[in-house]
Design an enzyme around this catalytic site. Structure first.
Site: not given
Ligand code: MOS
Length: 740
Positions: A243, A631, A706
């Site tokens: 993350f 995908l 994200e």
């Molecule tokens: Mo992400 S926050 O670019 O792993």
């Protein structure tokens, strides 16, 4: 041609993960492996006067205690410690000298034959300190925060202002101004940060490290320890959640390598859950938004100011403010961003850094403006809709946000919303419906891909990227299978090894688009080589075919003009007497800058709030996402669901609590740092709207790891207002804040 792309293929690494066959950094073994346990500082700022390891060294099974006092040499320049994602400043150097810059900083490593012995002995290491006054409270430092210079050329600086936001705001008929607060949050991945260094003899190391970028760690280790690239190999085949916390090399790898080199043995270092709270974090931020509008609901002025937290030694910032002026049509926009330096470790990226937080403030402010305007919040966003990136005045390569609004609203039943707060209820519970927009970047990075095709029709596709759990193994196999016209079962994916073709860290939602494009380009080279072989066959049906006139399908090279003209891959290779074709291609993205590339979402949320107790439940979320061609609909949905769950945590649960007296995290464990559990997660519906994109890359792919979190906290906060009539502007919205 496209048999697998766009389908819901299950992840190919799923079986290995659920059976335990997939090995993580702390699970690799080596003969004579020894174990390191980290000793950390118990105060936030000052100097170590003396480390007394004598008690620890007396414990049977303890081999050594390493600290800045007795460690082997390490690089002395800042540049050696700058990894590919390092912000400006002077990177933290573990066990380098006696300086303490944050509580929880590693000060020694106890190495022992068994992990339990190391951990016990670590509790016996005593340090004498020279303490200095510290400050870990952003509200103390807000007035001393340092301004970033606008406009800046840097990737993350605030964009150029336009028009005059002050004047337009002062003259606006309808105004809203508000301050919004997001606390420090931690990533809390399931897998602890861990590193197993295998001593291969003669100074050579194989390093199994938990990281989102094996080559980033490879370069870093070579720099910090002045090692030859060929003597270091970094591996990370699986990750139990990153993350963003694994974008930069974390200190466990330095400590493990240090010990392996000092003792010429294989060493494992695993951090404790508590120690994970002294790595990076999402910085706390105070944001102020001012919106000026016409009574009809169009925007006249936007001002977005942010104060975000950084350490004393690095300038970490992202473009929190920039989303505000980009998203909606508005002639006047102004930004300001200041950094508050605290005695904490440097923050780092955490899922959708800047947008998760910046868009939260904007989308709550938009909701408040809609209330003032007595306009439906969705209707107001449609009135402010823009087909151009407002900051740079460019069209988007594609933007299907309007479809997100419409399809999301329909699936949610938004038209049945009664606008007045407290006007909908279910027994003792007040019902609230809120919505928000999400936006994120569709980035692409240079990457290299190798494909090896064997004469038996088997393919190996490889790249040094990570799969941080997003499904990279699977989409690589899907794209390779389709591009080469072979069944997915014929494809083996290799990644997470620093010796493989070059890749950036896996982050920023950029790997899916980058690697798909890289695979397609490398597959072209394989196809060209197969065509060369096919043309050499006697009476070749493809004798006159140009490279772009043939495709690979069903194990054959087929003319696109006449499908009866075909040569099987096996025949072409057998005839050419080659048993393997290997190609490696690097791809970059020569973006001419004429278009903006973004993903979007519309998030609708229902909350039910107990009228007497203030307990909030998020009973329904609909997230409609526009992210180019999808995908894999299964792994993509999982990414969005994960983002929504995280958004629920951001809205209602997550908060790193500091004891400012000690400058230390108080809730450094998952019992007291609250994240959503199953009982907090109810009905989540994900919609992918159609978003063809002819120019972003040849397959029309944008990333979506994200975007799922963006807008969720705002949609929930707005729903809580709609349910209760109470506006809470500092996250998380806990029941005590509702009852105040
Ligand atoms: Mo992400 S926050 O670019 O792993």
């Amino acid at each position: 041609m496209q048999k697998y792309i766009g389908t819901s293929v299950s992840r190919i690494d799923g079986r290995a993960k659920v059976t335990g066959e997939a090995k993580y950094a702390a699970e690799f073994n080596a003969p004579g492996l020894i174990h390191g346990s980290v000793v950390t500082s118990s105060f936030a700022k000052g100097r170590i006067v003396r480390i007394d390891a004598s008690d620890a060294l007396r414990v049977a099974g303890v081999i050594d205690v390493l600290s800045h006092e007795n460690r082997p040499p390490m690089a002395s320049t800042d540049s050696a410690y700058e990894d590919e994602t390092a912000p400006k400043g002077s990177p933290f150097r573990p066990l380098y000298d006696n300086r303490i810059m944050f509580s929880g900083q590693p000060i020694a490593l106890v190495v022992a034959e068994e992990p339990e012995i190391a951990r016990f002995a670590a509790s016996l290491v005593h340090a004498e300190y020279d303490e200095e006054a510290h400050d870990t409270d952003v509200f103390h430092r807000r007035d001393e925060a340092v301004a970033l210079e606008p406009p800046t050329e840097s990737l993350f600086g605030p964009p150029k202002p336009r028009g005059s936001a002050e004047k337009a705001f002062a003259a606006a008929e309808v105004r809203h101004a508000g301050e919004y607060y997001v606390p420090i949050e931690h990533h809390n991945p399931m897998e602890l940060y861990a590193c197993t260094v295998v001593w291969e003899g003669e100074g050579k190391l194989t390093i199994y490290d938990k990281t989102q970028g094996v080559q980033n760690v490879h370069r870093y280790v070579c720099g910090v320890f002045d090692m030859k690239p060929d003597d270091v190999r970094v591996m990370s085949a699986y990750m139990g959640g990153g993350f963003g916390s694994g974008l930069r090399p974390q200190y466990e790898v330095v400590l493990a390598v240090l010990a392996a080199r000092a003792l010429t043995r294989s060493v494992r270092v695993v951090l404790t859950r508590q120690q994970m709270y002294a790595l990076g974090y999402r910085p706390a931020m105070i944001q102020r938004i001012e919106l000026g509008a016409r009574p009809g609901g169009t925007l006249e002025a936007i001002t977005h100011e942010a104060i975000t937290v950084t350490s004393q030694y690095e300038d970490f910032y992202r473009q929190e403010t920039a989303w505000s002026g980009l998203l909606y049509a508005c002639a006047n926009a102004k930004y300001a961003h200041k950094l508050a330096r605290l005695d904490l470790p440097t923050p780092c990226d955490m899922r959708c850094p800047s947008a998760a937080t910046g868009v939260y403030a904007l989308e709550c402010a938009m909701d408040e403006l809609a209330v003032t305007l007595k306009l439906d919040p969705l209707e107001m966003r449609l009135r402010c809709y823009s087909d151009r990136d407002q900051n740079t005045d460019r069209p988007y390569s594609s933007k299907s946000l309007r479809a997100c609004y419409h399809q999301g609203a329909e699936a949610f039943g938004w038209d049945k919303r009664s606008p007045e707060p407290r006007s909908m209820r279910d027994g003792n519970e007040l019902i609230g419906w809120g919505m928000a927009t999400g936006i994120w970047e569709a980035l692409q990075m240079p990457i290299a891909v190798r494909i090896i095709l064997s004469a038996n029709g088997h393919v190996e596709v490889s790249c040094a990227t990570s799969d941080i759990g997003t499904g990279t193994y699977t989409i690589m196999a899907q794209v390779a299978a389709d591009m080469l016209g072979l069944p997915m079962e014929s494809i083996t994916t290799k990644l997470g090894d620093s010796t493989l073709p070059n890749s950036p860290v896996e982050g920023g939602s950029w790997i899916a688009a980058s690697i798909s494009n890289g695979i397609a380009t490398t597959a072209d080279a394989i196809r060209a080589e197969l065509l060369r072989l096919a043309k050499q066959m006697p009476n070749s049906p493809l004798a006159h075919a140009a490279p772009d006139e043939v495709a690979l399908a069903d194990g054959k090279l087929v003319s696109k003009l006449d499908a009866s003209r075909a040569v099987s891959i096996v025949d072409a290779m057998r005839h050419g007497a080659v048993d393997r074709i290997e190609q490696e291609k690097s791809t970059t993205f020569a973006d001419d800058g004429s278009k903006a590339h973004n993903t979007h979402s519309a998030v609708f949320s229902e909350v039910k709030v107990d009228e007497q107790l203030g307990v909030i439940r998020v009973t329904r979320v609909v997230s409609a996402v526009a992210a180019g061609r999808i995908l894999n609909t299964k792994t993509a949905r999982s990414q969005i669901v994960g983002g929504v769950v995280w958004g629920i945590g951001m809205a209602l649960h997550e908060e790193t609590l500091l004891d400012h007296t000690f400058g230390r995290v108080m809730n450094a464990n998952i019992a007291e740092y609250h994240v959503p559990v199953n009982a907090d997660v109810h009905d989540i519906k994900v919609i992918f709207v159609d978003e063809p994109d002819a120019t972003i890359n040849r397959l029309g792919i944008k990333g979506l790891g994200e975007i799922g979190i963006v807008g969720v906290a705002a949609a929930i906060a707005n729903a809580v207002y709609h349910a209760t009539g109470k506006r809470v502007r500092d996250l998380p919205i806990t029941l005590d804040k509702l009852q105040r």
